[in-house]
Design a protein around this motif. Structure first.
Motif, PDB file in Angstrom:
ATOM      1  N   ILE A   1      11.198   8.157   7.377  1.00 27.69           N
ATOM      2  CA  ILE A   1      11.265   9.598   7.634  1.00 27.69           C
ATOM      3  C   ILE A   1      10.976  10.170   6.479  1.00 27.69           C
ATOM      4  O   ILE A   1       9.804  10.861   5.989  1.00 27.69           O
TER       5      ILE A   1
ATOM      6  N   ASN B   1       7.535   8.853   5.217  1.00 29.46           N
ATOM      7  CA  ASN B   1       6.517   9.178   6.211  1.00 29.46           C
ATOM      8  C   ASN B   1       5.894   7.716   6.433  1.00 29.46           C
ATOM      9  O   ASN B   1       4.536   7.580   6.418  1.00 29.46           O
TER      10      ASN B   1
ATOM     11  N   GLU C   1       5.485  10.517  16.557  1.00 31.66           N
ATOM     12  CA  GLU C   1       5.182  11.133  15.353  1.00 31.66           C
ATOM     13  C   GLU C   1       5.986  11.389  14.605  1.00 31.66           C
ATOM     14  O   GLU C   1       5.884  11.191  13.112  1.00 31.66           O
ATOM     15  N   ASN C   2       7.175  11.863  14.610  1.00 36.28           N
ATOM     16  CA  ASN C   2       8.141  12.294  14.209  1.00 36.28           C
ATOM     17  C   ASN C   2       9.609  11.579  14.609  1.00 36.28           C
ATOM     18  O   ASN C   2      10.084  11.712  15.826  1.00 36.28           O
TER      19      ASN C   2
ATOM     20  N   GLU D   1      12.412  12.381  13.532  1.00 36.20           N
ATOM     21  CA  GLU D   1      13.737  13.004  13.349  1.00 36.20           C
ATOM     22  C   GLU D   1      14.309  13.325  14.524  1.00 36.20           C
ATOM     23  O   GLU D   1      13.593  13.755  15.490  1.00 36.20           O
TER      24      GLU D   1
END
Length: 799
Positions: free
Chosen positions: A90, A93, A456-457, A459
């Motif tokens: 995270i 990236n 994509e994320n 989190e």
RNA sequence: GCGGGUAUGGCGGAAUCGGCAGACGCGCCGGAUUUAGGAUCCGGUGGGAGACCGUGCAGGUUCGACCCCUGUUACCCGCACCA
């Protein structure tokens, strides 16, 4: 020759690899040895000297067993799912897959540079879909067998990791990953019914060779207690307040009841409670406390009475008040207790603070000062009066409870069911589908592995939902049962899932049809020797024993227990004697040691630094000492003589004997000390015969494989020394013709004297008397007696 | 509080059965070699001038105790209001 480790270490590592020297054999004519070390989590920081020590023990044992003609399985792999990788991904990236691959490559490189004799054809990676397919498969089997359930309860929740944690992962009220305080949160959680295996796991401890402290720690963690459930009526209702007690014999001494603040009956009967605002305020206050605050010792008891609600003591019909207090936990027993202040210290403290009656039912102690929990004659206890035996009182009470249908014997465990889901990305997706018609349905076996989708994320959401929840194409699916629209579970498994069965996959790592071939499992199981850290005793070791036993029950594995023998290495402390940590700046990097002193020096040092099972501080000067030892060994190639001195031969046999036995009992430090003694002896005698040197480097090989291979080649040896036969020793070579024994007068050492081996008492007494060595001490005294232990001591007592 | 463990030189640590405490390594001291330093090799190294004293402390058993027993202290690890 010189110890040119910079050239020779890469050279031999390459040779071993090319020759596949440590590939696992399965020759049916040989005995097997399965040595297992805990596979690492491949963190970005790379390996730690602690890893080296953890692996070096079984590395030496495995190398020796190989030389002794065993088929040896000594594998390595990577436990690569987990939060640190995800958090790194995270932050930078980068995809966790890429981060993991980089870390695994780095770890592999480091492990190879130490020269470990792992079978590199069997590496497992828990994040490989060919591996986690089977992790999911086992989960599905558990689901089919009723060991998976979902429940909305209070759970340990880490606000920082935004994740639910198991009991094992939140010991001491701290998150195991980030060390934040855990909060209790009401959540929907997947559980594995590990408590159903509590008794089997306790039993299993009897058939394995675990050190006492590990066995006891596991027993305590499982925490079996026997007692009774007793049903108390709530006055004015049809409701039953059920409690668990280990002391049903004290039932006549109950003067109040205590419920956990979260107990559901409070809401159910809130209309009957006159002081509900006060009760709610207390409950809210408790909810704010962290687990740690709540379980702090030496804490004053707090609580609130439920005004208007009373319980009826089933044995004497007495009406008794009910309180709520946070010293009673919802998670143990029934979340409610009968309080007997006369005979339980916690209840006593509560009663004193709230001015509640204390009724003594067992004679003894002084209940004005504290609760009495000893034995004594029963009083104020109806039909139990006069009974003086606790066991008998309990038995008679149980009989009465069961006869009248107001209670029964029961068992409780401290161990809780395993909270199994994590609201994170980098883990195995849970193969379950939620169907509005059929409920929870397992993903069909033929659809496994259920692949981790691309997101994509990574989190987690603020509401504590998994990153997978954001991917519609993953979430939306059809129900395998009814074909209707359904949604996938989006949580993933905890890190402990993959590590709960990895030792099985090593046995058959490339099998596409099953977790591992049953015949192969039969050959290799159980793991003969498993070494790892103490920190896993109440986590990984518990979890994997549970999974294994389940797999045994459904016929997938042939043994009840996975590990026949378990040992644990001690920590490597920093030079300052404190646990190594980045923040203290006392971390030693194994690669620095290898660059400066060589892998063999590192290997010898981590085993020489002290007792293998104990913590020991790092010492750079001692590392140099080990390097010096290896340099002295290397120089032996320049000291070849025709025949060895008798002293050298004798010392060699003693060395083979001691190294052979010390390795088996993990006394590596004394094995190395003996080899140092031997080298000193060769130096003192000025030389060694070539054959004797071959023998010596053979027993040194498991410790310092690169140097000894090089010496073997320099001396004209054929093939790989690592595959040579382990030497035998000749006991008769060790026996001395004469022995030096201690001569004592009245137990005090006065002289030593050379005697023939196994000399008789008469001869010993005569030789000692003739030597005149103790005359000065016996002069003018009266002889009382003498004690003679052949080859040990002669003690003469005088007056 | 409960459970498990540990305590030995300046340091890390040895010591099958209750039988010469301190193996081995580090450090330190001395010697050889070296222009010097380093490295290497050899020797010494528990304390005390000594009689003797020494395995956390106090007792006990024993001819004899680091080892067995009783009590005690300190530290480490695990669990911790578990009913």
């Amino acid at each position: 020759m010189k110890h040119e480790f910079k050239q020779t270490e890469p050279k031999w590592q390459k040779r071993w690899e090319e020759a596949k020297a440590f590939r696992t054999g399965e020759d049916a004519g040989k005995p097997k040895f399965y040595g297992l070390v805990e596979f690492p989590y491949p963190s970005g920081a790379g390996m730690h000297v602690g890893h080296i020590k953890a692996y070096s023990g079984l590395e030496v044992i495995s190398r020796k067993r190989r030389m002794q003609g065993y088929n040896v399985l000594f594998p390595m792999g990577f436990d690569a799912f987990g939060l640190p990788t995800e958090n790194y991904a995270i932050k930078h990236n980068k995809h966790p897959r890429i981060v993991t691959d980089e870390n695994i490559a780095h770890f592999t490189e480091q492990l190879k540079r130490v020269g470990f004799s792992f079978d590199w054809d069997r590496v497992v990676d828990t994040t490989d879909h060919n591996y986690y397919k089977w992790t999911q498969w086992i989960f599905r089997k558990m689901f089919d067998n009723g060991l998976v359930f979902r429940d909305k309860t209070l759970v340990n929740y880490c606000p920082s990791c935004k994740c639910v944690l198991s009991n094992e992962d939140s010991q001491g009220g701290k998150c195991d990953i980030c060390h934040s305080d855990i909060v209790q949160k009401s959540k929907d959680v997947w559980y594995l019914r590990i408590t159903a295996y509590a008794d089997k796991m306790l039993e299993g401890l009897n058939e394995v060779d675990f050190p006492e402290n590990i066995r006891v720690q596991q027993e305590n963690w499982i925490g079996r207690s026997t007692g009774a459930f007793v049903n108390f009526k709530l006055s004015g209702t049809e409701e039953t307040l059920r409690i668990y007690t280990t002391r049903c014999d004290t039932l006549f001494g109950v003067t109040f009841m205590v419920m956990a603040p979260e107990h559901p009956l409070i809401d159910k009967y809130s209309a009957l409670i006159n002081n509900m605002p006060e009760v709610s305020a207390y409950r809210e206050e408790c909810g704010k406390k962290t687990e740690f605050e709540r379980t702090q010792l030496v804490k004053e008891k707090t609580g609130v009475r439920l005004d208007g609600l009373c319980a009826i003591n089933p044995v004497n019909g007495k009406e008794i008040p009910i309180y709520i207090s946070d010293y009673v936990m919802m998670g143990y027993g029934t979340g409610a207790i009968m309080a007997v202040p006369a005979h339980d210290q916690r209840d006593w403290e509560f009663a004193k603070k709230f001015g509640i009656d204390i009724i003594q039912v067992i004679k003894g102690g002084n209940i004005e000062e504290c609760a009495y929990d000893g034995d004594g004659e029963m009083i104020n206890s109806g039909f139990l009066n006069g009974c003086t035996n606790k066991k008998e009182s309990i038995a008679r009470m149980l009989e009465e409870l069961e006869k009248r249908g107001i209670g029964e014997a029961g068992v409780q465990y401290k161990m809780k069911d395993w909270a199994f889901n994590r609201q994170r990305y980098w883990g195995e997706p849970i193969p379950i589908i939620h169907c509005p018609h059929c409920g929870m349905v397992g993903v069909p076996y033929e659809e496994l592995p259920l692949l981790l989708p691309e997101v994509e994320n990574f989190e987690p959401g603020e509401g504590g939902e998994s990153p997978l929840a954001k991917i519609d194409s993953f979430v939306n699916c059809t129900c395998p049962k009814c074909g209707g629209k359904a949604k996938r579970e989006t949580d993933t498994m905890p890190q402990w899932a993959g590590s709960s069965w990895y030792y099985l996959r090593y046995i058959d790592p490339h099998n596409d049809n099953e977790l591992a071939d049953f015949e192969k499992l039969k050959y290799w199981l159980p793991v003969d020797w498993y070494n790892g850290g103490m920190e896993h005793v109440t986590r990984h070791l518990i979890y994997s024993r549970f999974w294994h036993r389940f797999l045994y029950d459904i016929g997938v594995v042939p043994t009840k227990e996975p590990y026949a023998k378990r040992t644990a290495q001690g920590l490597v402390l920093g030079p300052d004697g404190v646990k190594m940590s980045k923040s203290r700046g006392n971390v030693v990097d194994p690669l620095d040691i290898i660059d400066q002193y060589g892998a063999d020096t590192l290997r010898v040092y981590v085993l020489f630094m002290g007792d293998y099972g104990s913590a020991a501080p790092w010492s750079m000067t001692s590392v140099r000492g080990c390097k010096k030892f290896l340099e002295r060994v290397a120089s032996l190639t320049d000291m070849i003589t025709g025949t060895s001195d008798k002293k050298v031969v004798k010392s060699l046999h003693a060395t083979v004997k001691k190294v052979t036995s010390d390795i088996e009992s993990m006394k590596f430090n004394t094995a190395i000390a003996q080899m140092m003694t031997f080298v000193n002896e060769v130096y003192a005698c000025g030389g060694i015969a070539k054959d004797d040197l071959f023998t010596f480097i053979t027993v040194l090989n498991p410790f310092a494989p690169h140097l000894t291979e090089e010496m073997h080649e320099v001396l004209g040896g054929k093939g790989l020394l690592s595959l040579a036969a382990w030497p035998e020793y000749d006991e008769s070579m060790l026996a001395e013709d004469t022995v030096e024994i201690a001569v004592q007068v009245c137990g005090r050492l006065r002289a030593t004297i050379e005697l023939p081996r196994d000399c008789s008492k008469e001869d010993a007494a005569r030789i000692i008397a003739e030597s005149g060595k103790i005359a000065a001490f016996t002069e003018g005294k009266t002889f009382v007696k003498d004690i003679y232990v052949p080859n040990r001591i002669y003690n003469i007592i005088i007056k």
